[in-house]
Design a protein around this motif. Structure first.
Motif, PDB file in Angstrom:
ATOM      1  N   SER A   1     -51.641  18.917 -85.214  1.00 44.47           N
ATOM      2  CA  SER A   1     -51.040  18.484 -83.954  1.00 44.47           C
ATOM      3  C   SER A   1     -51.340  19.528 -82.878  1.00 44.47           C
ATOM      4  O   SER A   1     -51.075  20.715 -83.063  1.00 44.47           O
ATOM      5  N   ASN A   2     -51.889  19.078 -81.782  1.00 45.81           N
ATOM      6  CA  ASN A   2     -52.239  19.948 -80.661  1.00 45.81           C
ATOM      7  C   ASN A   2     -51.209  19.807 -79.552  1.00 45.81           C
ATOM      8  O   ASN A   2     -50.837  18.690 -79.191  1.00 45.81           O
ATOM      9  N   ALA A   3     -50.767  20.925 -79.028  1.00 40.66           N
ATOM     10  CA  ALA A   3     -49.833  20.938 -77.894  1.00 40.66           C
ATOM     11  C   ALA A   3     -50.587  21.482 -76.682  1.00 40.66           C
ATOM     12  O   ALA A   3     -51.246  22.521 -76.758  1.00 40.66           O
ATOM     13  N   ILE A   4     -50.472  20.766 -75.566  1.00 42.03           N
ATOM     14  CA  ILE A   4     -51.178  21.144 -74.344  1.00 42.03           C
ATOM     15  C   ILE A   4     -50.157  21.233 -73.222  1.00 42.03           C
ATOM     16  O   ILE A   4     -49.437  20.273 -72.958  1.00 42.03           O
TER      17      ILE A   4
ATOM     18  N   THR B   1     -44.977  18.774 -72.220  1.00 41.20           N
ATOM     19  CA  THR B   1     -46.030  19.208 -73.129  1.00 41.20           C
ATOM     20  C   THR B   1     -46.656  17.959 -73.735  1.00 41.20           C
ATOM     21  O   THR B   1     -45.953  17.087 -74.247  1.00 41.20           O
ATOM     22  N   PHE B   2     -47.966  17.869 -73.641  1.00 41.35           N
ATOM     23  CA  PHE B   2     -48.683  16.724 -74.195  1.00 41.35           C
ATOM     24  C   PHE B   2     -49.139  17.061 -75.606  1.00 41.35           C
ATOM     25  O   PHE B   2     -49.476  18.214 -75.895  1.00 41.35           O
ATOM     26  N   THR B   3     -49.150  16.074 -76.476  1.00 43.96           N
ATOM     27  CA  THR B   3     -49.597  16.310 -77.846  1.00 43.96           C
ATOM     28  C   THR B   3     -50.727  15.358 -78.202  1.00 43.96           C
ATOM     29  O   THR B   3     -50.754  14.212 -77.758  1.00 43.96           O
ATOM     30  N   ILE B   4     -51.636  15.878 -78.989  1.00 44.62           N
ATOM     31  CA  ILE B   4     -52.739  15.078 -79.520  1.00 44.62           C
ATOM     32  C   ILE B   4     -52.796  15.365 -81.016  1.00 44.62           C
ATOM     33  O   ILE B   4     -53.012  16.507 -81.427  1.00 44.62           O
ATOM     34  N   ALA B   5     -52.579  14.338 -81.803  1.00 47.01           N
ATOM     35  CA  ALA B   5     -52.655  14.472 -83.257  1.00 47.01           C
ATOM     36  C   ALA B   5     -54.089  14.207 -83.703  1.00 47.01           C
ATOM     37  O   ALA B   5     -54.832  13.481 -83.042  1.00 47.01           O
ATOM     38  N   SER B   6     -54.475  14.810 -84.816  1.00 46.50           N
ATOM     39  CA  SER B   6     -55.775  14.506 -85.397  1.00 46.50           C
ATOM     40  C   SER B   6     -55.670  14.511 -86.916  1.00 46.50           C
ATOM     41  O   SER B   6     -54.796  15.157 -87.491  1.00 46.50           O
ATOM     42  N   ASP B   7     -56.554  13.783 -87.537  1.00 46.85           N
ATOM     43  CA  ASP B   7     -56.604  13.681 -88.991  1.00 46.85           C
ATOM     44  C   ASP B   7     -58.002  13.187 -89.355  1.00 46.85           C
ATOM     45  O   ASP B   7     -58.884  13.135 -88.493  1.00 46.85           O
ATOM     46  N   HIS B   8     -58.178  12.832 -90.577  1.00 52.73           N
ATOM     47  CA  HIS B   8     -59.435  12.251 -91.042  1.00 52.73           C
ATOM     48  C   HIS B   8     -59.125  10.909 -91.690  1.00 52.73           C
ATOM     49  O   HIS B   8     -57.991  10.669 -92.127  1.00 52.73           O
ATOM     50  N   PRO B   9     -60.113  10.027 -91.788  1.00 51.68           N
ATOM     51  CA  PRO B   9     -59.864   8.685 -92.349  1.00 51.68           C
ATOM     52  C   PRO B   9     -59.659   8.708 -93.859  1.00 51.68           C
ATOM     53  O   PRO B   9     -60.031   9.661 -94.543  1.00 51.68           O
TER      54      PRO B   9
ATOM     55  N   ASP C   1     -55.201   9.523 -92.757  1.00 45.39           N
ATOM     56  CA  ASP C   1     -55.608   8.638 -91.664  1.00 45.39           C
ATOM     57  C   ASP C   1     -54.453   8.362 -90.692  1.00 45.39           C
ATOM     58  O   ASP C   1     -54.210   7.234 -90.293  1.00 45.39           O
ATOM     59  N   THR C   2     -53.758   9.437 -90.291  1.00 46.89           N
ATOM     60  CA  THR C   2     -52.600   9.297 -89.399  1.00 46.89           C
ATOM     61  C   THR C   2     -52.960   9.385 -87.917  1.00 46.89           C
ATOM     62  O   THR C   2     -52.111   9.128 -87.067  1.00 46.89           O
ATOM     63  N   ALA C   3     -54.214   9.749 -87.623  1.00 43.53           N
ATOM     64  CA  ALA C   3     -54.618   9.945 -86.230  1.00 43.53           C
ATOM     65  C   ALA C   3     -56.142   9.934 -86.157  1.00 43.53           C
ATOM     66  O   ALA C   3     -56.818   9.966 -87.199  1.00 43.53           O
ATOM     67  N   PRO C   4     -56.711   9.912 -84.958  1.00 43.49           N
ATOM     68  CA  PRO C   4     -58.165   9.954 -84.842  1.00 43.49           C
ATOM     69  C   PRO C   4     -58.729  11.286 -85.329  1.00 43.49           C
ATOM     70  O   PRO C   4     -58.020  12.291 -85.373  1.00 43.49           O
ATOM     71  N   THR C   5     -60.008  11.268 -85.683  1.00 42.20           N
ATOM     72  CA  THR C   5     -60.683  12.495 -86.095  1.00 42.20           C
ATOM     73  C   THR C   5     -60.968  13.355 -84.861  1.00 42.20           C
ATOM     74  O   THR C   5     -61.043  12.834 -83.740  1.00 42.20           O
TER      75      THR C   5
END
Length: 187
Positions: A49-52, A67-75, A82-86
């Motif tokens: 999880s990224n916090a910006i 604060t904006f968040t961007i989640a990432s994961d893998h498929p 696969d909880t978020a985009p790569t």
């Protein structure tokens, strides 16, 4: 007698402020030096999880109201949740967002009313590079394609010029097409 009517264009971009900023940066170029930040926390597996929020610009620190968040994961095909985009998909969305915002800004400046702008972005990657299977295969994209669908009060030539100017001024396009010094270290 010729009657001239002025068409009001509203694409939601304050071009007067942007033009004013250019003038101010001409007078004080050091104010144009910005540093943006993202803080990434590992969640589990390949999920993060990224916090910006804060950034430096105009000679001082700034903090946003949110604060904006961007989640990432893998498929799932990579045995992930696969909880978020790569992360590569997030890069593609950043490119699409930067180019699309640029189209809106340039259209506003040129007096072109937009009705629809959609960027479709695809990136080709050979995951054998990421998996360390072949040192000659790069880890990142070997090809990225952006296709715009734009409906506007303009000719096709004018729309092509909008896209070209957006590409010319896009920070993310520049990041993907030119070498950037990236330093990775431990805190």
């Amino acid at each position: 007698m010729t009657i001239h009517t002025e068409t009001i264009v509203d694409n939601g971009v304050n071009t007067e402020a942007l033009i004013g900023a250019r003038g101010a940066f001409t007078e004080m170029p050091e104010a144009a030096a910005f540093t943006f930040r993202s803080t990434c926390d590992w969640v589990s597996g390949t999920e993060s999880s990224n916090a910006i929020n804060g950034y430096f610009g105009l000679g001082q620190e700034h903090e946003r109201e949110e604060t904006f968040t961007i989640a990432s994961d893998h498929p799932a095909v990579f045995a992930a949740r696969d909880t978020a985009p790569t992360p590569p998909e997030i890069v593609l969305s950043a490119l699409a967002s930067c180019l699309t915002g640029g189209v809106a800004a340039v259209a506003q400046h040129r007096g072109i009313q937009l009705r629809k702008v959609q960027a479709i972005v695809e990136g080709d990657i050979d995951v054998r590079g990421i998996l360390g299977m072949d040192p000659d295969i790069r880890n990142g994209f070997n090809s990225v394609r952006v296709r715009f669908e734009i409906d506007a009060d303009a000719t096709e030539e004018d729309i092509r010029a909008l896209v070209a100017q957006s590409q010319k001024r896009s920070a993310v396009f520049d990041l993907l097409t030119n070498p950037t010094n990236v330093h990775v270290d431990l805190a």
